[in-house]
Design an enzyme around this catalytic site. Structure first.
Site, PDB file in Angstrom:
ATOM      1  N   CYS A 192       0.825  -1.196   0.000  1.00 50.18           N
ATOM      2  CA  CYS A 192       0.000   0.000   0.000  1.00 50.18           C
ATOM      3  C   CYS A 192       0.871   1.262   0.000  1.00 50.18           C
ATOM      4  CB  CYS A 192      -0.995  -0.058   1.151  1.00 50.18           C
ATOM      5  SG  CYS A 192      -2.456   0.939   0.829  1.00 50.18           S
ATOM      6  N   HIS A 199      -3.662  -5.090   0.782  1.00 49.33           N
ATOM      7  CA  HIS A 199      -3.053  -5.612   2.011  1.00 49.33           C
ATOM      8  C   HIS A 199      -3.118  -7.140   2.035  1.00 49.33           C
ATOM      9  CE1 HIS A 199      -2.417  -1.830   4.183  1.00 49.33           C
ATOM     10  NE2 HIS A 199      -3.482  -1.409   3.515  1.00 49.33           N
ATOM     11  N   GLU A 222      -1.492  -9.156   3.746  1.00 53.27           N
ATOM     12  CA  GLU A 222      -1.322  -9.733   5.086  1.00 53.27           C
ATOM     13  C   GLU A 222      -2.655 -10.092   5.733  1.00 53.27           C
ATOM     14  OE1 GLU A 222      -0.885  -6.600   4.249  1.00 53.27           O
ATOM     15  OE2 GLU A 222      -1.303  -5.180   5.870  1.00 53.27           O
TER      16      GLU A 222
HETATM   17  N1  GLN Z   1      -1.970   6.719   2.914  1.00 50.75           N
HETATM   18  C1  GLN Z   1      -2.101   5.978   1.705  1.00 50.75           C
HETATM   19  C2  GLN Z   1      -3.463   6.143   1.071  1.00 50.75           C
HETATM   20  O1  GLN Z   1      -4.406   6.524   1.700  1.00 50.75           O
HETATM   21  C3  GLN Z   1      -1.786   4.506   1.928  1.00 50.75           C
HETATM   22  C4  GLN Z   1      -2.749   3.827   2.843  1.00 50.75           C
HETATM   23  C5  GLN Z   1      -2.253   2.490   3.318  1.00 50.75           C
HETATM   24  O2  GLN Z   1      -1.062   2.223   3.273  1.00 50.75           O
HETATM   25  N2  GLN Z   1      -3.136   1.661   3.802  1.00 50.75           N
HETATM   26  O3  GLN Z   1      -3.602   5.866  -0.091  1.00 50.75           O
END
Ligand code: GLN
Length: 542
Positions: free
Chosen positions: A380, A514, A516
Site C-alpha cells: 500500500c 493488504h 497480510e
Molecule cells: N496513505 C495511503 C493512502 O491513503 C496509503 C494507505 C495504506 O497504506 N493503507 O492511499
C-alpha cells in the site's frame, strides 16, 4: 439451531480474549461444528477506521469493506472463516442506528431508552446472520465494570434468558496475578470480577484464568467455590510462546469438553489437532532464521502491524525458517548516511501507512533495496513510496510525490474521485469526511501474463483487500514502464494500478492492497511465502 457463547473479560484489559475466542472457535471447528465469531466493542466510535493505531492497533478490513477490530484478524487466521461487516459492532453503530430510527419515527412516540431500545438493537446484531453456524462466539470488548459495556452485558443477559441456558454459555476470561513475595497466585481479583458480572445478572459457566504459573488443585477448588462454577470449568490459561499453541493448550485443559458438556453435546467427535501441532512444531523448531527489516511509523506499538507480523511468521512456516523482524522507524533514514541498519537485513518491507511524517525515509529505504538488490516488498503506502522513488531515480521525474502530503508538481499518487466496483460507481472527494472515504475491501485484480506475481499466485485473477484513499496515477504508466517498472497487476478496467514489480531485480514487488489480511498459518499468503524465500536466498549472499 445456533448456540451462543459470550466471552467477557475481567480484572485487566489485554487478557487475550480475542485469541481465546479464536482458539475456542478453532477447537469447535475441529470437532466438526460450523462457527462464526464476532466482536461487540463498547466504545463510541462508529468504527476503528479513524482511530490512531497507537490507540487501537491495526484496523482489520473484511472482504465486504468494513474497518474492524484487529481481533477479527485472529478469528479469520484461526478458523479460516471469512469475516464480514456484520461481525463487528460498536456502541457508536448501535446508538447511530437507534437515533436514526427515532428520527424516522420508528418508535411511534415512545420514550427511547437504553432498555429496551439499545439492548434490542444489540440483540438484533448478535443474532443476525449466524443461521449458518452451529456456534456463534461473541466476544464483548472491554472489561467488566466499564460503564460503556453495561448495555452489552444487559443485552446478553436478556438473550441468556430468552434463548435459554441450553443455547447460551457465558465464559469469563480473568487474570490470576502471581505475588512473587508470597509465592502464590491470587484469586481475589477473579472473585471480584465474577461478583461484578453476577451483579448484572450473568453467572459465568466457564472461567478461563490467565496465569504465569500453573493453578493448583486447591486454587482451582477455591475459585470454583467462590465463583459458583464446576472445578473442571476453571480453565488454566498459561502464557504461551506461540499463539498457535493456544488451541492445543486449551484443549488439554478441557475447554472444548466443558463447553460441549454445557450444551449436552458430549458425543461430539474428538478434535484432531495434528494440523495445529505441525504449525507449532515449525514455529518452535525451524531450520534456520532470516531477518526482515520492516520500515514503518508505528514501530513502538506492534499491535499496529498485527496481521503483518503474523503473515511474515506464516511465510517463515512455509519456508521452514524463523522470520525475525527488525522494526525500523523510517524517520531514522531521513538523515544522511543513516542507511546502515538496512545492511543487516535480508529483506525490506514497507507496510501500509498514512501521512507525511517519515515518508521520505521510506522512499530512501525503497531506493536502498532497489540499488542493492535486496528483496523489497511494498504494501500500500510501501508501494506508493517505491513508485515515487523509481520515478525520481529512474524516470527522471524529479518532482514525483503524493497529493496526500499537499499539492505537488508530479502527482504520481493522487486522489481518484470515481472508480467502479462490480457494476457500481463509487465516489469520494478531497473534502469528504475521513470515515469511510477510502477504497475498502476486496477488489479484483488481473495479473499480467509472464509477470513475477502471476507466477507466484499461479492464477490470472486475484481478489485482495484494500484500505487507502490515494491511487497510483495510471497516466504515468508508460513513462515508468520505460524506466523498468512493470505494472503487473491492474484493476479489470485497466484504470487502477494494483501491483508493480522491477524486472531487473531479484525481488521487488509493490502491491496497492493488504495481502497480510488474508494470510493464515495453514495457508500462508503466496506473496509472503515467496518474499521470505527470496530473503532466505539473499541471506546466503550476506
Ligand atoms: N496513505 C495511503 C493512502 O491513503 C496509503 C494507505 C495504506 O497504506 N493503507 O492511499
Amino acid at each position: 439451531m445456533t448456540r451462543f457463547i459470550f466471552i467477557t473479560g475481567g480484572v485487566v484489559s489485554s487478557l487475550g480474549k480475542g485469541l481465546c475466542s479464536a482458539a475456542l472457535g478453532a477447537l469447535l471447528q475441529e470437532r466438526r461444528f460450523g462457527v462464526r465469531l464476532r466482536k461487540l466493542d463498547p466504545y463510541l466510535n462508529v468504527d476503528p477506521g479513524t482511530m490512531s493505531p497507537y490507540q487501537h492497533g491495526e484496523v482489520y478490513v473484511t472482504d465486504d469493506g468494513a474497518e474492524t477490530d484487529l481481533d477479527l484478524g485472529h478469528y479469520e487466521r484461526f478458523t479460516g472463516v471469512a469475516t464480514r461487516k456484520g461481525d463487528n459492532v460498536t456502541s457508536g453503530q448501535i446508538y447511530s442506528k437507534v437515533l436514526a430510527r427515532e428520527r424516522w419515527g420508528d418508535y411511534l412516540g415512545a420514550t427511547v431508552q437504553v432498555i429496551p431500545h439499545v439492548t434490542d438493537a444489540i440483540k438484533e446484531f448478535v443474532t443476525a446472520g449466524v443461521e449458518d453456524a452451529d456456534f456463534a462466539v461473541c466476544e464483548i470488548g472491554g472489561t467488566v465494570g466499564d460503564i460503556e459495556s453495561l448495555p452489552f452485558l444487559e443485552a446478553i443477559r436478556q438473550l441468556g434468558n430468552e434463548l435459554g441456558r441450553e443455547r447460551c454459555l457465558f465464559m469469563h476470561v480473568t487474570l490470576l496475578p502471581f505475588m512473587r513475595v508470597a509465592g502464590e497466585l491470587k484469586t481475589k481479583p477473579t472473585q471480584h470480577s465474577v461478583k461484578e458480572l453476577q451483579s448484572v445478572g450473568i453467572s459465568p459457566d466457564v472461567l478461563v484464568c490467565r496465569s504465569e504459573q500453573p493453578i493448583s488443585v486447591e486454587e482451582r477448588r477455591k475459585i470454583a467455590l467462590f465463583c459458583n462454577v464446576h472445578p473442571d470449568s476453571v480453565i488454566q490459561a498459561l502464557d504461551s510462546d506461540s499463539i498457535y499453541a493456544v488451541p492445543r493448550d486449551y484443549h488439554e485443559q478441557g475447554l472444548d469438553r466443558q463447553v460441549l458438556k454445557h450444551f449436552g453435546l458430549t458425543e461430539a467427535p474428538q478434535p484432531s489437532l495434528a494440523g495445529w501441532d505441525r504449525v507449532v512444531q515449525r514455529v518452535r523448531a525451524p531450520d534456520g532464521s532470516v531477518t526482515i527489516g520492516v520500515v514503518g511509523k508505528y514501530t513502538s506499538l506492534l499491535d499496529a502491524y498485527k496481521s503483518l507480523g503474523e503473515a511474515l511468521t506464516h511465510g517463515g512456516i512455509a519456508n521452514n525458517v524463523r522470520v525475525k523482524i527488525n522494526w525500523l522507524d523510517s524517520e531514522i533514514f531521513e538523515k544522511d548516511g543513516q542507511l546502515h541498519e538496512l545492511e543487516q537485513v535480508a529483506g525490506i518491507l514497507i507496510p501500509g501507512g498514512f501521512g507525511e511524517r517519515g515518508a521520505e525515509g521510506k522512499v530512501r529505504a525503497a531506493g536502498f533495496a532497489r540499488e542493492r538488490g535486496v528483496p523489497y516488498f511494498g504494501i500500500c503506502f510501501g508501494m506508493q513510496m517505491a513508485i515515487i522513488e523509481v520515478a525520481r531515480s529512474l524516470a527522471g521525474i524529479e518532482g514525483a510525490g503524493s497529493t496526500e502530503f499537499g499539492p505537488c508538481d508530479e502527482p504520481l499518487v493522487g486522489i481518484l474521485t470515481e472508480w467502479t466496483r462490480g457494476n457500481q460507481v463509487e465516489r469520494r472527494s478531497n473534502d469528504s469526511d475521513l470515515g469511510g472515504t477510502m477504497r475498502l475491501g476486496a477488489y479484483p485484480c488481473n495479473l499480467v501474463p509472464g509477470s513475477k506475481v502471476r507466477q507466484i499466485y499461479g492464477t490470472a485473477l486475484i481478489h485482495e483487500r484494500h484500505r487507502h484513499r490515494y491511487e497510483v496515477n495510471v497516466n504515468y504508466r508508460k513513462c515508468l514502464e520505460a524506466a523498468g517498472l512493470r505494472f503487473s497487476g491492474m484493476s479489470p478496467d485497466g484504470e487502477l494500478p494494483e501491483i508493480v514489480e522491477l524486472a531487473n531485480h531479484p525481488w521487488f514487488v509493490g502491491v496497492q492492497f493488504h495481502p497480510e489480511l488474508k494470510s493464515k498459518p495453514f495457508e500462508p499468503h503466496p506473496l509472503f511465502t515467496d518474499f521470505v524465500r527470496a530473503a532466505v536466498k539473499q541471506s546466503r549472499l550476506m
